[in-house]
Design an enzyme around this catalytic site. Sequence first.
Site, PDB file in Angstrom:
ATOM      1  N   GLY A   3      19.426 -42.743 -34.732  1.00 14.86           N
ATOM      2  CA  GLY A   3      20.088 -41.537 -35.210  1.00 14.86           C
ATOM      3  C   GLY A   3      19.457 -40.992 -36.478  1.00 14.86           C
ATOM      4  O   GLY A   3      18.585 -41.625 -37.086  1.00 14.86           O
ATOM      5  N   GLN A   4      19.902 -39.807 -36.879  1.00 16.19           N
ATOM      6  CA  GLN A   4      19.352 -39.174 -38.082  1.00 16.19           C
ATOM      7  C   GLN A   4      19.415 -40.101 -39.296  1.00 16.19           C
ATOM      8  O   GLN A   4      18.429 -40.287 -40.013  1.00 16.19           O
ATOM      9  CB  GLN A   4      20.123 -37.897 -38.412  1.00 16.19           C
ATOM     10  CG  GLN A   4      20.034 -36.794 -37.390  1.00 16.19           C
ATOM     11  CD  GLN A   4      20.727 -35.543 -37.913  1.00 16.19           C
ATOM     12  OE1 GLN A   4      20.170 -34.794 -38.703  1.00 16.19           O
ATOM     13  NE2 GLN A   4      21.951 -35.324 -37.478  1.00 16.19           N
ATOM     14  N   LEU A   5      20.592 -40.675 -39.511  1.00 15.85           N
ATOM     15  CA  LEU A   5      20.801 -41.512 -40.690  1.00 15.85           C
ATOM     16  C   LEU A   5      20.046 -42.834 -40.565  1.00 15.85           C
ATOM     17  O   LEU A   5      19.446 -43.315 -41.537  1.00 15.85           O
ATOM     18  CB  LEU A   5      22.296 -41.745 -40.895  1.00 15.85           C
ATOM     19  CG  LEU A   5      22.710 -42.509 -42.137  1.00 15.85           C
ATOM     20  CD1 LEU A   5      22.108 -41.904 -43.400  1.00 15.85           C
ATOM     21  CD2 LEU A   5      24.238 -42.556 -42.228  1.00 15.85           C
ATOM     22  N   LYS A  20      37.247 -42.252 -36.069  1.00 16.30           N
ATOM     23  CA  LYS A  20      36.550 -42.600 -37.312  1.00 16.30           C
ATOM     24  C   LYS A  20      37.543 -43.080 -38.372  1.00 16.30           C
ATOM     25  O   LYS A  20      37.239 -43.990 -39.152  1.00 16.30           O
ATOM     26  CB  LYS A  20      35.754 -41.404 -37.831  1.00 16.30           C
ATOM     27  CG  LYS A  20      34.538 -41.052 -36.981  1.00 16.30           C
ATOM     28  CD  LYS A  20      33.476 -42.152 -37.003  1.00 16.30           C
ATOM     29  CE  LYS A  20      32.777 -42.225 -38.346  1.00 16.30           C
ATOM     30  NZ  LYS A  20      31.716 -43.300 -38.335  1.00 16.30           N
ATOM     31  N   TYR A  72      37.519 -37.610 -32.222  1.00 21.77           N
ATOM     32  CA  TYR A  72      36.433 -38.076 -33.078  1.00 21.77           C
ATOM     33  C   TYR A  72      36.958 -38.451 -34.464  1.00 21.77           C
ATOM     34  O   TYR A  72      36.725 -39.567 -34.951  1.00 21.77           O
ATOM     35  CB  TYR A  72      35.347 -37.001 -33.201  1.00 21.77           C
ATOM     36  CG  TYR A  72      34.323 -37.300 -34.268  1.00 21.77           C
ATOM     37  CD1 TYR A  72      33.458 -38.381 -34.145  1.00 21.77           C
ATOM     38  CD2 TYR A  72      34.227 -36.505 -35.414  1.00 21.77           C
ATOM     39  CE1 TYR A  72      32.527 -38.670 -35.127  1.00 21.77           C
ATOM     40  CE2 TYR A  72      33.291 -36.783 -36.402  1.00 21.77           C
ATOM     41  CZ  TYR A  72      32.442 -37.866 -36.263  1.00 21.77           C
ATOM     42  OH  TYR A  72      31.526 -38.153 -37.248  1.00 21.77           O
ATOM     43  N   ALA A  83      27.550 -44.158 -34.834  1.00 22.26           N
ATOM     44  CA  ALA A  83      28.849 -43.566 -34.518  1.00 22.26           C
ATOM     45  C   ALA A  83      28.758 -42.818 -33.195  1.00 22.26           C
ATOM     46  O   ALA A  83      27.675 -42.408 -32.769  1.00 22.26           O
ATOM     47  CB  ALA A  83      29.307 -42.603 -35.608  1.00 22.26           C
ATOM     48  N   THR A 110      29.278 -39.529 -32.060  1.00 20.28           N
ATOM     49  CA  THR A 110      29.386 -38.265 -32.800  1.00 20.28           C
ATOM     50  C   THR A 110      29.483 -37.028 -31.909  1.00 20.28           C
ATOM     51  O   THR A 110      29.480 -35.913 -32.419  1.00 20.28           O
ATOM     52  CB  THR A 110      28.180 -38.093 -33.739  1.00 20.28           C
ATOM     53  OG1 THR A 110      26.981 -38.156 -32.976  1.00 20.28           O
ATOM     54  CG2 THR A 110      28.173 -39.174 -34.817  1.00 20.28           C
ATOM     55  N   THR A 114      33.541 -39.727 -42.124  1.00 17.91           N
ATOM     56  CA  THR A 114      33.370 -38.292 -41.911  1.00 17.91           C
ATOM     57  C   THR A 114      34.487 -37.461 -42.508  1.00 17.91           C
ATOM     58  O   THR A 114      35.616 -37.941 -42.685  1.00 17.91           O
ATOM     59  CB  THR A 114      33.305 -38.010 -40.393  1.00 17.91           C
ATOM     60  OG1 THR A 114      33.294 -36.599 -40.140  1.00 17.91           O
ATOM     61  CG2 THR A 114      34.517 -38.589 -39.687  1.00 17.91           C
ATOM     62  N   ASP A 115      34.169 -36.194 -42.786  1.00 21.45           N
ATOM     63  CA  ASP A 115      35.184 -35.242 -43.226  1.00 21.45           C
ATOM     64  C   ASP A 115      36.227 -34.983 -42.142  1.00 21.45           C
ATOM     65  O   ASP A 115      37.320 -34.487 -42.425  1.00 21.45           O
ATOM     66  CB  ASP A 115      34.522 -33.917 -43.617  1.00 21.45           C
ATOM     67  CG  ASP A 115      33.895 -33.218 -42.428  1.00 21.45           C
ATOM     68  OD1 ASP A 115      34.457 -32.218 -41.940  1.00 21.45           O
ATOM     69  OD2 ASP A 115      32.822 -33.659 -41.962  1.00 21.45           O
TER      70      ASP A 115
END
Length: 303
Positions: free
Chosen positions: A19-21, A138, A134, A69, A71, A110-111
């Site tokens: 993933g990106q992270l 989380k 989602y 995650a 996502t 996450t927000d």
Amino acid sequence: MPDHDVNPSRAVLITGAGGQLGIELQRCAWPQGWEVVALDRAALDLTDPSAIAAKMAERDWAAVINAAAYTAVDKAESDVVTAWAVNALAPAAFGAACAAADIPMVQVSTDYVFAGNKDGAWDIDDPVGPLGVYGASKLGGELAVRTSGARHAIVRTAWVVSAHGHNFIKTMLRVAESRDTLTVVDDQRGSPTSAADLAHALMEIALRLVDDDAAPTGTFHFSNAGAVSWAGFATEIFRQSTARGGSSAQVAPITTADYPTPARRPANSLLDTRAIREAYGIEPRAWQVALGDILDELIGAKK
């Protein structure tokens, strides 16, 4: 047998390698002597708690950073069991293993745990109220880690972007290659977050937790600094892309109601980063500057 008091483990287990992270965590400049073991879905099935327990028992880990995650926010509305398995039960399994081995855990959240209906940035202690599967799953992961007994830092973030994977920046640049005008939602606000900047913050926190028993624990927020709507974000992407000779398009603002999705999105995703600044001295930079670095990688430096 090695003497772990003399030569302590310096191996950190990172999930979400693809993933990106996860990609950015592997690109971080970890201190000499540290080993980064980044696992993707093929290497570790996060829907299988017994597989997580077995992986944790394989060696003496120094820390865990759970960057994986589920996502797919809209798909989660119909794929409820998988979303909860990855986002809540996996953190529970990691938390239990970390508590048993007395090693710290960094959990990314996450927000979306918030309802998005507040004026101003969300504080770490604001009431939660997820709008969909989602966010709820989380939040379940947060609660699992908090109650696991493991020393932990939960880091909430929002609007993650990078030069990798699927994200808003790459979508805008791609679609602009074939369309002159793009309609983009203008009544949802947040702060874009560079995956590279977030990864560096997570690394700093993990290193502190490993080396300092008194390092701050609990819940923190990290995003880049500044507020913008999705439409405003798109406009800045195209402004900076044009300066680099990349694709561009006109942005036509629309409302959330004009773009219905299976899952409801928070109208306000802004996160107050005061706690992470005070606890760890981590100062998020402006999102526009972070965007420039991402576009440098995707397109090249300014012409």
